[in-house]
Design an enzyme around this catalytic site. Sequence first.
Site, short mmCIF file in Angstrom:
data_model
loop_
_atom_site.label_atom_id
_atom_site.label_comp_id
_atom_site.label_asym_id
_atom_site.label_seq_id
_atom_site.Cartn_x
_atom_site.Cartn_y
_atom_site.Cartn_z
N SER A 12 -22.10 2.06 8.09
CA SER A 12 -22.61 0.88 7.36
C SER A 12 -23.30 -0.12 8.28
CB SER A 12 -21.46 0.17 6.64
OG SER A 12 -20.90 1.01 5.67
N ARG A 71 2.88 -3.93 4.39
CA ARG A 71 3.48 -4.65 3.27
C ARG A 71 5.00 -4.65 3.29
NH1 ARG A 71 -0.26 -2.00 -1.38
NH2 ARG A 71 -2.21 -3.13 -0.97
N CYS A 99 -2.33 -4.11 -6.25
CA CYS A 99 -2.97 -4.85 -7.34
C CYS A 99 -2.05 -5.10 -8.53
CB CYS A 99 -4.24 -4.13 -7.78
SG CYS A 99 -4.07 -2.35 -8.00
N GLN A 126 -4.25 1.22 -16.05
CA GLN A 126 -4.98 0.87 -14.84
C GLN A 126 -6.43 1.33 -14.88
OE1 GLN A 126 -0.99 1.53 -12.29
NE2 GLN A 126 -2.77 1.03 -11.02
N SER A 129 -11.41 0.89 -11.14
CA SER A 129 -11.73 0.15 -9.91
C SER A 129 -10.63 0.30 -8.86
CB SER A 129 -11.95 -1.33 -10.21
OG SER A 129 -10.82 -1.89 -10.85
N GLY A 130 -9.38 0.54 -9.29
CA GLY A 130 -8.32 0.75 -8.32
C GLY A 130 -8.58 1.97 -7.44
N LYS A 184 5.14 1.68 -4.81
CA LYS A 184 4.61 0.40 -4.29
C LYS A 184 4.93 -0.75 -5.23
CE LYS A 184 0.49 2.26 -1.95
NZ LYS A 184 -0.99 2.31 -2.03
N ARG A 206 -3.56 5.80 -15.53
CA ARG A 206 -4.96 5.43 -15.39
C ARG A 206 -5.62 5.59 -16.77
NH1 ARG A 206 -6.68 3.20 -10.55
NH2 ARG A 206 -6.25 5.01 -9.25
N HIS A 213 -6.64 -4.38 -14.95
CA HIS A 213 -5.41 -3.63 -15.20
C HIS A 213 -4.60 -4.31 -16.32
CE1 HIS A 213 -6.13 -1.17 -11.82
NE2 HIS A 213 -5.23 -1.60 -10.98
N GLN A 288 -8.55 -6.41 -11.49
CA GLN A 288 -8.03 -5.67 -10.33
C GLN A 288 -8.77 -6.04 -9.05
OE1 GLN A 288 -9.53 -2.70 -8.65
NE2 GLN A 288 -7.76 -2.78 -7.30
#
Lengths: 307, 307
Positions: A12, A71, A99, A126, A129-130, A184, A206, A213, A288
């Site tokens: 990138s 986390r 998220c 969900q 985009s997740g 999670k 999903r 979400h 999300q």
Amino acid sequence: MGGLRLLASARSAGKTLAFRGATVPVEELTEQSFDGVDIAFFSAGASISRRFAPIAVAAGAQVIDNSSAFRMAPEVPLVVPEANAHMLSDAPIVANPNCVAAILTVALAPLHQRWSITRLQMATYQAASGGGAEMMAELRDATRAHLDGVAFQPQVLPHDYAFNIFSHNSDVDPETGYNGEEAKVIAETRRILGQPRLPIGVTCIRVPILRAHGIALSVRFEDHVSADAARSALEGAPGIRVVDDRAANRFPMPSDASGQEDVLVGRIRQDQADPTGRTLAMFIVGDQLLKGAAQNAVQIAEALRAP
Amino acid sequence: MGGLRLLASARSAGKTLAFRGATVPVEELTEQSFDGVDIAFFSAGASISRRFAPIAVAAGAQVIDNSSAFRMAPEVPLVVPEANAHMLSDAPIVANPNCVAAILTVALAPLHQRWSITRLQMATYQAASGGGAEMMAELRDATRAHLDGVAFQPQVLPHDYAFNIFSHNSDVDPETGYNGEEAKVIAETRRILGQPRLPIGVTCIRVPILRAHGIALSVRFEDHVSADAARSALEGAPGIRVVDDRAANRFPMPSDASGQEDVLVGRIRQDQADPTGRTLAMFIVGDQLLKGAAQNAVQIAEALRAP
């Protein structure tokens, strides 16, 4: 604080992005990238965070990490400012949660503060985009192919996403049967609420929507809580918009939440699965990409720099 | 038993439908329509059933009613053959349940027979087909408009269905906050399982899929039940196909269930919201038009005529 630097992989490097009217070039991330950086936002996956966050810290930056790398590290605060800003400190790394956990705990915090939460039961709806821009593109492409009646070969997912729902595409623990996303949500929600053994059940699904979400939630409290009392508590809380119009059948929807900073909460009612009256049901929808990711990271940075 | 007669409103009279190689004309429904009819299938809404079912019965027909008109009438059996065929009798009217209740109780029956169910908590993922052909068409049209970037004016629903989810479009009880669909699922599931006070919580959500419903379910039993024992019980039960491959991340999906007579059950695991080990979580998908409607009605007819 001198401005914004954009760091990415060599692939990138050389691209540009617009920021506040200026054109900012993308540079390649190296071990020398963090000289003079005050706050470093990481959002390139856990392995990049594990390698480069310590380098950024050594160079004097405070890291806000959107990956799952830190986390659950005891020394790293996991923060949703509306829920546990008190955990923020001068810790060198602050973790930005999953998220679902972020959107969920915005809605739970004002309830938990008044009435202790003793159990959570959830099913999620969900968005693509997740799974990143590729999954959003696959949802659009698969759907168009379905409408046009032409064959479509999924590239990102192992099955067709057009007008279909499926169990979350993270690996499933062969022992517990819970997938990585569910693990999670459970671990991070407990941590953000400061309740390390809170019983939580969740099924992550999903659905074919693009970027917000939904969560169907049952929340049990220590004692009886009325739907009206919960609604009042939520209406006054930061980061929340109550959308709960029974007469108009108007409740939280992704089409209303997408692009919005607030988490939408509605369908607040006594849960008839609990005859003791200690459980409320509700439905939550949040963007999300905003509260579930970037917005929460920026809020952490703002809170760290607040006087 | 002499064949098939098709009855509808004057608007449809004169159309024809193909059945077993023959062309069958559609006749207008009148009070004289039922002479010589053995079994009458009603599927034209509760008000038509209320008016014409007694007329059909008076003419000597046995009525199998797909509407909600008689589902809670004490003298009318509400039947899912896999779950409560013993309720069938020579009752003049037999009621066919709500689609979610039908799909759900196929999966619950073999579990309830072995281990008493003491609570259900659910969130649904309901297809457009539950709202009829018009809602399926609106989902397709709204989605195509969204992909093409053109404005779309919803006709069937009050909001956009493209890449969106929303609380079920039935009226919401202003006191309880439960909508009509949820009230049906609760009342009918209790009736089919023969547990008139079973605590049941459910949130019914419409998702942008075409014809199979999903249900994220937590089911609590009198005592501890292992996921393996439940899976074994489900694998041997009629009308069920267990799809529960943790290693391959393969679980029930509408794309696999649509057009299929079996109800798919998977994600069978201990529910971590219940530390006592008495609750299992699972995910169920069934074809709304088949097991959720027409197929169950035909199965009732077959059971009534079984030797």
